[in-house]
Design an enzyme around this catalytic site. Structure first.
Site, PDB file in Angstrom:
ATOM      1  N   GLY A  98       0.839  -1.177   0.209  1.00  0.00           N
ATOM      2  CA  GLY A  98       0.088   0.102   0.136  1.00  0.00           C
ATOM      3  C   GLY A  98       0.939   1.161   0.011  1.00  0.00           C
ATOM      4  O   GLY A  98       0.615   2.203  -0.828  1.00  0.00           O
ATOM      5  N   ARG A 114       9.046 -24.010   3.397  1.00  0.00           N
ATOM      6  CA  ARG A 114       8.559 -23.703   4.668  1.00  0.00           C
ATOM      7  C   ARG A 114       7.618 -24.875   4.891  1.00  0.00           C
ATOM      8  O   ARG A 114       7.576 -25.456   5.999  1.00  0.00           O
ATOM      9  CB  ARG A 114       8.052 -22.464   4.823  1.00  0.00           C
ATOM     10  CG  ARG A 114       9.207 -21.404   4.802  1.00  0.00           C
ATOM     11  CD  ARG A 114       8.333 -19.997   5.027  1.00  0.00           C
ATOM     12  NE  ARG A 114       9.275 -18.906   4.870  1.00  0.00           N
ATOM     13  CZ  ARG A 114       8.989 -17.651   4.797  1.00  0.00           C
ATOM     14  NH1 ARG A 114       7.794 -17.030   4.725  1.00  0.00           N
ATOM     15  NH2 ARG A 114      10.054 -16.821   5.033  1.00  0.00           N
TER      16      ARG A 114
END
Length: 667
Positions: free
Chosen positions: A46, A338
């Site tokens: 953003g 992961r």
């Protein structure tokens, strides 16, 4: 059900983005001054988007619920940011970054988006260096790199263990410049509570001033959602306490499809849960797996002795240690992706080899790295026949220079010195690969409503490789959205200001006030956290690291029942028109209670295992994820139909024309 149009350009993969930019419609600088854009969220995606759009000349209204954009959760990212600059000369390239990302996501991402991400990655580093981001450098002056899971090259740029913070400060400096110029109007301590649609297009938002409680109307020609992920649906996660799904969920209920909600990343290196009253979990950077070795004792009697405090980890002989990742995955070792590392830790702990009192922890040990670095440093300093003590002393200084703040953070939380004794780690909810479905332009299924960064269903497929979140957020904000949104806004140069006194804004505001009043007036007996914790337990137990049909069916029923109980018995103290953090929290948990049901529905329908979505019924003989590329090689995008359980599935078929579909292997 329908098939979604991703609007991916035709032509060769390496030329798609360049040709696309060459042929889109543009808005001339004078006309950009006539156009307003709302950006919700001011983290890396953003903040960079708002700064870039304002720099181009658009009028930007930026919103964050924190007291400053500097408090966005992007600040918590530690380990680094990927880019294919091949500074190490170890064979990296745009194609290899593209390939590693698609493979790491277990072949459940859109090829064109991932290649574009890899293509612009090098530009991100140049941009951030120009902003003054203090990346680590090696002795020759070039930016340094380290390795992350799922790759065989060093492509991760970093600033000690504070990479997210430094990158966010870079984006914030760019944003601050535009605020000072008057091109960005900043609304701190404001939360978006509804998306406003006028004539089928996103034209504004309803926001609540979190300081005064006032409900406000804000209009624009387009709305960009950069509000992060929904990991807090699990209650305990590595996310900041305020992180939520509300903005994205409101857009979903207005018609934006929500894609792959069950794709949640479990991070393997988190500080284990310490008690029933814990409110969040702390991440230890994946960068630690560069030098730390993960192990548990081989003998169950040693495990019991460690739990009882009768033995210390360093008392366990080398031959009695099970370096299980190195054993199972010799090629990648401790740097497997992961999802693979997380499931391997769970398998060892489920087998009874967990090393803390709850049986849910493994060791992350730096003793080998300290000794290795110490010997190298002794050679550099010309110290002949250094003592073991001197080697350890020198090695600790090298490790401190690379990871010092992370070690300090671990010691503050656990009261254990990781230079002297191994860290204890266990997997925890971290990132969410699911989110609002977007096309190649980053536009949702609502015209004029865009989603960037973790808020969209992203470029990461079913599992995100480490150090790719920062890359995607900044790629979207700096180098993708500013192009693609211009093509859409070129049709709005004669539209004029969007009025806020329309029936659509009236209805949206009334809807917001009705829900807030309902929460305040409910006068139940249970706190918001009471329901959030119960939701989190359902999600972790039945939608967590491993899922199965029975558990998911139970979750669907239990979450629906919990949501009904919430609306009957939640108590929110205080008033609506004042500063009221408990009211903020209640609205967010209400949305989590709906998202959780869609999450379970998505996980139940996907009869395969891929990346972070591991269905126990679908695994190989070796316990690895088993995909079904014939029936599930698609992004699942859900359309809201009144209740989460009634959502309708739409498919975006994933085509793999440049990478061969095959079983992932990190052995």
């Amino acid at each position: 059900m329908s098939k979604l149009d991703s609007k991916v350009p035709e032509g060769p993969l390496k030329d798609k983005w360049t040709n696309y930019k060459d042929h889109i419609n543009l808005v001339n600088p004078a006309n950009k001054r006539l156009i307003d854009v709302i950006v919700v969220g001011t983290g890396l995606a953003g903040g960079s988007a708002a700064a870039s759009l304002a720099e181009l000349g658009y009028n930007v209204k930026a919103f964050c619920f924190q007291d400053s954009p500097r408090r966005a959760h992007s600040i918590a990212a530690q380990g680094g940011i990927n880019a294919a600059k091949n500074y190490q000369g170890d064979g990296d390239s745009t194609y290899r970054l593209f390939y590693d990302t698609v493979k790491g996501g277990d072949y459940r991402s859109r090829e064109a988006n991932v290649y574009r991400l890899a293509e612009v990655s090098a530009n991100i580093i140049d941009q951030c260096v120009a902003q003054g981001v203090p990346f680590a450098r090696e002795y020759g002056g070039l930016l340094d790199n380290r390795s992350f899971g799922g790759v065989l090259v060093s492509r991760t740029f970093y600033a000690k263990g504070q990479t997210g913070q430094q990158l966010l400060l870079g984006a914030y400096s760019a944003l601050s410049r535009q605020i000072a110029r008057g091109k960005v109007t900043m609304y701190n301590r404001h939360e978006m509570l509804e998306l406003v649609i006028v004539d089928g297009k996103a034209r504004g938002i309803i926001a609540r001033n979190l300081v005064t409680g006032e409900i406000e109307r804000h209009s624009a020609h387009a709305v960009v959602l950069c509000t992060g992920g929904y990991g807090n649906v699990f209650f305990l996660s590595t996310n900041a306490m305020g992180s939520n799904v509300t903005a994205a969920w409101k857009a979903h209920k207005q018609g934006a499809f929500f894609a792959n909600p069950c794709y949640t990343q479990i991070h393997p290196t988190c500080i284990p849960v310490s008690g029933d009253y814990q409110s969040k979990l702390t991440l230890m950077s994946e960068s630690l797996r560069n030098d730390g070795r993960i192990w548990v004792p081989k003998k169950i009697e040693d495990v019991k002795a460690i739990r009882e405090g009768k033995l210390k980890p360093k008392d366990i002989k080398e031959e009695d240690r099970d370096y299980y990742l190195e054993r199972r995955y010799p090629s990648f070792g401790n740097l497997v992706p992961r999802d693979v590392a997380s499931r391997a830790a769970k398998e060892r702990c489920d087998a009874g080899f967990g090393v803390n009192k709850t049986g849910e922890a493994v060791f992350l040990d730096f003793s080998s790295a300290i000794e290795r670095y110490g010997k190298t440093e002794a050679n550099i300093q010309g110290i002949e026949n250094p003592s073991k003590e001197k080697i350890i002393e020198l090695g600790k200084k090298v490790v401190e220079a690379k990871y010092g703040n992370l070690f300090q953070m671990y010691e503050k939380i656990t009261d254990d010195n990781p230079y002297e004794t191994p860290m204890k780690i266990y997997p925890a909810v971290h990132y969410t690969m699911g989110g609002l479905w977007v096309d190649y332009n980053l536009m949702t299924t609502i015209p004029g409503c865009y989603a960037c960064g973790e808020a969209n269903f992203s470029d990461h497929g079913a599992n995100r490789l480490g150090a790719s979140a920062l890359m995607q957020g900044l790629a979207d904000g700096y180098f993708v959205l500013p192009y693609t949104i211009g093509d859409y806004l070129s049709k709005d140069i004669r539209t004029g200001k969007i009025p806020t006194n329309s029936p659509e804004f009236d209805a949206a505001e009334a809807k917001v006030k009705e829900q807030l009043s309902k929460l305040i007036d409910n006068n139940g007996t249970k706190s918001v956290d009471y329901f959030h914790k119960r939701l989190g337990k359902i999600m972790w137990d039945k939608c967590g690291m491993a899922r199965n049909e029975k558990g998911l069916n139970e979750a669907l029923v239990e979450i629906a029942q919990l949501r009904e109980e919430f609306w009957k018995d939640v108590k929110v103290p205080g008033k609506m028109n004042e500063f009221n953090p408990e009211l903020e929290k209640a609205g967010r948990v209400a949305d989590f209670l709906e998202l959780g049901e869609l999450f379970a529905k998505d996980a139940l329908h996907r009869n395969e295992s891929c990346g972070g979505h591991f269905r126990e019924e679908y695994q190989t003989e070796e316990g690895e994820a088993k995909r079904d590329d014939v029936n599930f090689a698609y992004a699942a995008a859900w359309e809201y139909k009144g209740k989460p359980g009634d959502a309708v599935l739409h498919k975006e078929e994933l085509k793999f024309e440049n990478i061969e579909l095959k079983q992932r292997s990190y052995k």
